[in-house]
Design a protein around this motif. Structure first.
Motif, mmCIF file in Angstrom:
data_model
loop_
_atom_site.group_PDB
_atom_site.id
_atom_site.type_symbol
_atom_site.label_atom_id
_atom_site.label_comp_id
_atom_site.label_asym_id
_atom_site.label_seq_id
_atom_site.Cartn_x
_atom_site.Cartn_y
_atom_site.Cartn_z
ATOM 1 N N ARG A 3 0.833 -1.209 0.000
ATOM 2 C CA ARG A 3 0.000 0.000 0.000
ATOM 3 C C ARG A 3 0.861 1.249 0.000
ATOM 4 O O ARG A 3 0.589 2.209 -0.735
ATOM 5 N N LEU A 4 1.891 1.272 0.818
ATOM 6 C CA LEU A 4 2.751 2.449 0.889
ATOM 7 C C LEU A 4 3.525 2.646 -0.405
ATOM 8 O O LEU A 4 3.729 3.786 -0.844
ATOM 9 N N GLU A 5 3.955 1.570 -1.018
ATOM 10 C CA GLU A 5 4.655 1.687 -2.301
ATOM 11 C C GLU A 5 3.718 2.232 -3.377
ATOM 12 O O GLU A 5 4.135 3.040 -4.222
ATOM 13 N N ALA A 6 2.468 1.808 -3.369
ATOM 14 C CA ALA A 6 1.495 2.306 -4.348
ATOM 15 C C ALA A 6 1.249 3.795 -4.158
ATOM 16 O O ALA A 6 0.965 4.518 -5.119
ATOM 17 N N LEU A 7 1.366 4.279 -2.918
ATOM 18 C CA LEU A 7 1.169 5.698 -2.622
ATOM 19 C C LEU A 7 2.457 6.502 -2.773
ATOM 20 O O LEU A 7 2.433 7.734 -2.686
ATOM 21 N N GLY A 8 3.581 5.811 -2.968
ATOM 22 C CA GLY A 8 4.864 6.497 -3.029
ATOM 23 C C GLY A 8 5.314 7.013 -1.679
ATOM 24 O O GLY A 8 6.056 7.989 -1.582
ATOM 25 N N LYS A 9 4.889 6.329 -0.597
ATOM 26 C CA LYS A 9 5.169 6.796 0.760
ATOM 27 C C LYS A 9 6.030 5.817 1.552
ATOM 28 O O LYS A 9 6.185 5.964 2.759
ATOM 29 N N ARG A 10 6.585 4.818 0.882
ATOM 30 C CA ARG A 10 7.280 3.772 1.629
ATOM 31 C C ARG A 10 8.450 4.334 2.430
ATOM 32 O O ARG A 10 8.630 4.009 3.617
ATOM 33 N N GLU A 11 9.270 5.154 1.820
ATOM 34 C CA GLU A 11 10.436 5.696 2.512
ATOM 35 C C GLU A 11 10.021 6.577 3.683
ATOM 36 O O GLU A 11 10.631 6.544 4.757
ATOM 37 N N GLN A 12 8.964 7.359 3.481
ATOM 38 C CA GLN A 12 8.494 8.274 4.519
ATOM 39 C C GLN A 12 8.012 7.521 5.754
ATOM 40 O O GLN A 12 8.182 7.988 6.885
ATOM 41 N N PHE A 13 7.440 6.341 5.547
ATOM 42 C CA PHE A 13 6.864 5.582 6.659
ATOM 43 C C PHE A 13 7.670 4.309 6.949
ATOM 44 O O PHE A 13 7.101 3.324 7.429
ATOM 45 N N GLN A 14 8.957 4.339 6.687
ATOM 46 C CA GLN A 14 9.785 3.160 6.930
ATOM 47 C C GLN A 14 9.770 2.777 8.410
ATOM 48 O O GLN A 14 9.726 1.593 8.765
ATOM 49 N N GLY A 15 9.802 3.768 9.270
ATOM 50 C CA GLY A 15 9.757 3.487 10.704
ATOM 51 C C GLY A 15 8.463 2.808 11.110
ATOM 52 O O GLY A 15 8.449 1.918 11.977
ATOM 53 N N TYR A 16 7.370 3.215 10.486
ATOM 54 C CA TYR A 16 6.071 2.604 10.756
ATOM 55 C C TYR A 16 6.061 1.162 10.259
ATOM 56 O O TYR A 16 5.527 0.261 10.920
ATOM 57 N N LEU A 17 6.676 0.926 9.106
ATOM 58 C CA LEU A 17 6.790 -0.430 8.583
ATOM 59 C C LEU A 17 7.648 -1.307 9.495
ATOM 60 O O LEU A 17 7.363 -2.502 9.678
ATOM 61 N N ASP A 18 8.682 -0.728 10.073
ATOM 62 C CA ASP A 18 9.576 -1.496 10.929
ATOM 63 C C ASP A 18 8.854 -2.051 12.153
ATOM 64 O O ASP A 18 9.261 -3.085 12.699
ATOM 65 N N LEU A 19 7.799 -1.373 12.592
ATOM 66 C CA LEU A 19 7.020 -1.900 13.714
ATOM 67 C C LEU A 19 6.445 -3.268 13.365
ATOM 68 O O LEU A 19 6.297 -4.133 14.226
ATOM 69 N N ARG A 20 6.104 -3.464 12.097
ATOM 70 C CA ARG A 20 5.599 -4.758 11.654
ATOM 71 C C ARG A 20 6.757 -5.743 11.414
ATOM 72 O O ARG A 20 6.663 -6.915 11.767
ATOM 73 N N ARG A 21 7.824 -5.247 10.821
ATOM 74 C CA ARG A 21 8.953 -6.128 10.480
ATOM 75 C C ARG A 21 9.583 -6.728 11.723
ATOM 76 O O ARG A 21 9.996 -7.904 11.726
ATOM 77 N N LEU A 22 9.657 -5.946 12.785
ATOM 78 C CA LEU A 22 10.316 -6.404 14.010
ATOM 79 C C LEU A 22 9.375 -7.146 14.950
ATOM 80 O O LEU A 22 9.795 -7.584 16.029
ATOM 81 N N GLY A 23 8.108 -7.253 14.577
ATOM 82 C CA GLY A 23 7.170 -8.020 15.385
ATOM 83 C C GLY A 23 6.067 -7.163 15.958
ATOM 84 O O GLY A 23 6.335 -6.137 16.599
ATOM 85 N N THR A 24 4.823 -7.554 15.714
ATOM 86 C CA THR A 24 3.689 -6.802 16.230
ATOM 87 C C THR A 24 2.559 -7.769 16.537
ATOM 88 O O THR A 24 2.732 -8.994 16.433
ATOM 89 N N THR A 25 1.428 -7.246 16.924
ATOM 90 C CA THR A 25 0.243 -8.044 17.208
ATOM 91 C C THR A 25 -0.934 -7.446 16.451
ATOM 92 O O THR A 25 -0.875 -6.283 16.026
ATOM 93 N N PRO A 26 -2.003 -8.182 16.256
ATOM 94 C CA PRO A 26 -3.235 -7.539 15.772
ATOM 95 C C PRO A 26 -3.623 -6.442 16.753
ATOM 96 O O PRO A 26 -3.601 -6.651 17.971
ATOM 97 N N HIS A 27 -3.943 -5.284 16.241
ATOM 98 C CA HIS A 27 -4.272 -4.172 17.134
ATOM 99 C C HIS A 27 -5.180 -3.183 16.420
ATOM 100 O O HIS A 27 -5.367 -3.249 15.197
ATOM 101 N N GLY A 28 -5.727 -2.271 17.184
ATOM 102 C CA GLY A 28 -6.606 -1.254 16.621
ATOM 103 C C GLY A 28 -6.769 -0.112 17.592
ATOM 104 O O GLY A 28 -6.289 -0.158 18.730
ATOM 105 N N GLY A 29 -7.446 0.919 17.145
ATOM 106 C CA GLY A 29 -7.626 2.074 18.013
ATOM 107 C C GLY A 29 -8.675 3.012 17.492
ATOM 108 O O GLY A 29 -9.274 2.797 16.436
#
Length: 339
Positions: free
Chosen positions: A241-267
């Motif tokens: 999704r981020l690559e399709a928006l051209g935002k992958r680099e901008q949100f790399q830190g946000y992606l890393d939250l998933r890469r390093l391990g996360t859980t199903p969550h919401g808010g």
């Protein structure tokens, strides 16, 4: 003594903030970028809360938020306070709506039971029928209505809406008012919005990739009070999704939250001024906050920008104010502009 000092501080805080803002505005033309580049006011603390929820589980914040919406609606402010919560291990929308429903009922119940004197001060805005309506609003479970069903309810209503409800369009304020009325005045959760109308971090429903695991909470005269989604926790899906928006680099830190391990969550996010307006029956959000800032009003000491913008658009201030019903309410989840 401590209570008195605290009370005085809270009373003077808006004044200090106003003076600070005026000084900053005066010095801005001759001041270099403090952060060595352009920075922007936050529209949400959601992305940071997601990081904290990964370690703590359940987190929240009540903090200022800013929006650049050209709206003259009574419900919109350019600067407001937002109560945001993020919950780890949330796998269903009901995991979020149950927390929000309990929160709303608790607030209303405490106000009715312990702060009747304060409500009496703002009489006649808080008339007896309004208090009865508040009591009725917490006496029943809040209904959940899928977005597609809500559209059908609106279409079959026979009402002459300003905007025709559609399967791929947002709900407008007149739609929201009717849905609340349809549910006997009880707050209602509209769920499963079209995926195309939601931001990149929203998770699609399992078994239906066209709808998002999302909701808006509609209540009283403020209509949309809160909104939330399950977050996309799958790294590969979010990356695409981020690559399709051209935002992958901008949100790399946000992606890393998933890469390093996360859980199903919401808010979710809840507009605090709207909650106050709802409970006190004060129609305008501008009347429940000191020194309100909106598109047409910036600093109290300098008046409003309404005259200039009204002249430029050929409208009077009164005409601009009357555009409330034509306003497009884009507050879903209060974070859409984060991207």
């Amino acid at each position: 003594t401590l209570k008195r000092i605290t009370a005085v501080y809270l009373c003077l805080l808006p004044v200090f903030r106003l003076l600070s803002t005026m000084q900053t505005a005066n010095d801005a033309p001759n001041t270099p970028n403090f952060f060595h580049g352009p920075m922007f006011l936050t529209v949400s603390g959601q992305l940071e809360l997601e990081a904290m929820a990964g370690g703590i589980g359940k987190v929240y914040t009540l903090s200022p938020a800013f929006r650049a919406e050209k709206s003259t609606s009574r419900r919109h402010l350019a600067e407001f306070h937002m109560l945001e919560a993020e919950l780890a291990f949330a796998e269903r929308i009901e995991d979020l709506t149950s927390v929000l429903e309990d929160l709303y009922k608790s607030v209303v119940r405490i106000v009715l039971e312990k702060h009747d004197k304060e409500l009496a001060v703002i009489h006649p805005h808080c008339a007896e029928d309004h208090l009865k309506a508040l009591e009725a609003s917490i006496s029943k479970p809040f209904p959940h209505v899928p977005y597609c069903e809500a559209v059908e309810i609106l279409r079959r209503s026979g009402e002459a809406f300003i905007n025709v409800p559609g399967a791929d369009s947002d709900l407008k304020s007149d739609h929201e008012r009717y849905l609340i009325k349809h549910c006997a005045g009880v707050p209602v959760f509209v769920t499963d919005f079209p995926m195309a109308s939601k931001p990149f971090y929203a998770r699609a429903n399992d078994g239906d990739a066209t709808t998002a695991a999302s909701f808006d909470m509609l209540a009283g005269g403020v209509c949309e009070l809160a909104g939330g989604t399950l977050r996309e926790e799958r790294y590969d899906v979010l990356e695409q999704r981020l690559e399709a928006l051209g935002k992958r680099e901008q949100f790399q830190g946000y992606l890393d939250l998933r890469r390093l391990g996360t859980t199903p969550h919401g808010g979710f996010g809840l507009g605090f001024e709207r909650l106050i307006s709802l409970v006190t029956n004060v129609p305008s959000s501008r009347d429940v906050t000191p020194f309100p800032r909106s598109w047409t009003r910036t600093l109290a000491a300098r008046g409003t920008a309404g005259e200039e913008s009204s002249q430029a658009s050929g409208k009077s201030s009164v005409q601009a104010e009357d555009d409330d019903d034509f306003d497009i309410d884009d507050d879903d989840d209060h974070v859409d502009d984060e991207e």
